[in-house]
Design a protein around this motif. Structure first.
Motif, PDB file in Angstrom:
ATOM      1  N   ARG A  12       0.825  -1.215   0.000  1.00 40.90           N
ATOM      2  CA  ARG A  12       0.000   0.000   0.000  1.00 40.90           C
ATOM      3  C   ARG A  12       0.856   1.259   0.000  1.00 40.90           C
ATOM      4  O   ARG A  12       0.514   2.259  -0.643  1.00 40.90           O
ATOM      5  CB  ARG A  12      -0.925  -0.021   1.228  1.00 40.90           C
ATOM      6  CG  ARG A  12      -1.756   1.233   1.413  1.00 40.90           C
ATOM      7  CD  ARG A  12      -2.779   1.063   2.519  1.00 40.90           C
ATOM      8  NE  ARG A  12      -2.172   0.708   3.782  1.00 40.90           N
ATOM      9  CZ  ARG A  12      -1.660   1.583   4.658  1.00 40.90           C
ATOM     10  NH1 ARG A  12      -1.693   2.878   4.368  1.00 40.90           N
ATOM     11  NH2 ARG A  12      -1.158   1.182   5.804  1.00 40.90           N
ATOM     12  N   LEU A  13       2.000   1.206   0.684  1.00 37.46           N
ATOM     13  CA  LEU A  13       2.846   2.385   0.820  1.00 37.46           C
ATOM     14  C   LEU A  13       3.984   2.419  -0.198  1.00 37.46           C
ATOM     15  O   LEU A  13       4.846   3.304  -0.143  1.00 37.46           O
ATOM     16  CB  LEU A  13       3.406   2.446   2.247  1.00 37.46           C
ATOM     17  CG  LEU A  13       2.342   2.619   3.340  1.00 37.46           C
ATOM     18  CD1 LEU A  13       2.967   2.528   4.722  1.00 37.46           C
ATOM     19  CD2 LEU A  13       1.622   3.951   3.170  1.00 37.46           C
ATOM     20  N   LEU A  16       7.932   1.128   7.549  1.00 37.08           N
ATOM     21  CA  LEU A  16       6.542   1.311   7.958  1.00 37.08           C
ATOM     22  C   LEU A  16       6.458   2.248   9.168  1.00 37.08           C
ATOM     23  O   LEU A  16       7.299   2.190  10.064  1.00 37.08           O
ATOM     24  CB  LEU A  16       5.904  -0.032   8.303  1.00 37.08           C
ATOM     25  CG  LEU A  16       5.755  -1.032   7.152  1.00 37.08           C
ATOM     26  CD1 LEU A  16       5.195  -2.347   7.670  1.00 37.08           C
ATOM     27  CD2 LEU A  16       4.870  -0.469   6.049  1.00 37.08           C
TER      28      LEU A  16
END
Length: 254
Positions: free
Chosen positions: A174-175, A188
């Motif tokens: 997602r990142l 993260l």
């Protein structure tokens, strides 16, 4: 442990040997060295394009790794037509050598620096893999719960850890970080990694395993809510059931 100077010397020697080998028509540096992101602990990753059958070249290079570089052990990882032969050298140095047919030699990711020869165009981008990662995550949660109910506590610990790994991969994807081997986990934010800390299994007993599974299922649900709210809504009741701390009610004898 190996030194940086020792590692870099071995890498130069290997590339020189590749240039002298008529069967090696192309070579590239892969991994962190390809993007100048290596550090003190980085290993050696090289890719070779081979003219002719791979078997004879693999055998010759393997013999040379043991004779000239005193390899301790090796094993193979296959990816399509390529064979990654992974060597362990003394002083804990890992050397990954990829052998591909000449016609299929080319970058399979951003970590690629061609040294000599020619490479093929990179393949079309692969699907995101989100469904596979999410599917593996609920699969691992299900089998963690089943392992607890069966009294197979070490197996349950395995599945809980695997569930955490998939949740980390989903967050990394997602990142925009690397999803394999937790390579992007250190990037993260704390809001993601904080809730993952309670998923660590502290002892191999039933109450602790149920507690860790509950935390892992909650972390997965939170991540799915960020990445795919529709799927999260469908899976939430099942994950909630799997994460129930108490065991199933026992049936009494009539």
């Amino acid at each position: 442990m190996f030194s940086v100077e020792e590692r870099d010397l071995i890498q130069r020697r290997l590339l020189h040997l590749a240039e002298q080998d008529p069967a090696v028509v192309a070579a590239a540096i892969t991994g962190s060295h390809a993007t100048n992101d290596e550090d003190r602990w980085s290993d050696i990753d090289l890719a070779f394009g081979i003219s002719g059958p791979l078997d004879a070249v693999l055998q010759r290079w393997t013999q040379q790794m043991y004779q000239d570089f005193t390899a301790v052990h090796h094993w193979d990882l296959r990816s399509g037509s390529a064979i990654y032969r992974v060597f362990l050298l003394p002083r804990c140095l890992e050397v990954d050598l990829s052998f591909s047919p000449e016609a299929e030699f080319g970058a399979r990711g951003p970590s690629w620096r061609l040294i000599f020869g020619r490479s093929t165009a990179p393949p079309a981008p692969a699907p995101s893999g989100h469904d596979e990662m999410a599917g593996l995550a609920w699969h691992h949660a299900l089998h963690a719960r089943i392992s607890i109910e069966r009294g197979r506590y070490w197996q349950a610990e395995h599945w809980i850890s695997a569930l955490r790994t998939q949740t980390i991969a989903l967050a990394c994807q997602r990142l925009g970080h690397s999803t394999s081997y937790a390579k992007g986990a250190h990037l993260l934010p704390g809001e993601i990694t904080g809730p993952l800390e309670p998923t660590l299994v502290r002892s191999i007993d039933e109450p602790e395993l149920r507690r860790a599974l509950s935390a892992a299922a909650a972390a997965l649900t939170a991540e799915l809510t960020r990445t795919d709210p529709t799927l999260a809504a469908r899976l939430r009741p099942i994950l909630t059931d799997l994460a129930a701390i108490v065991g199933p009610p026992q049936t009494s004898e009539p």
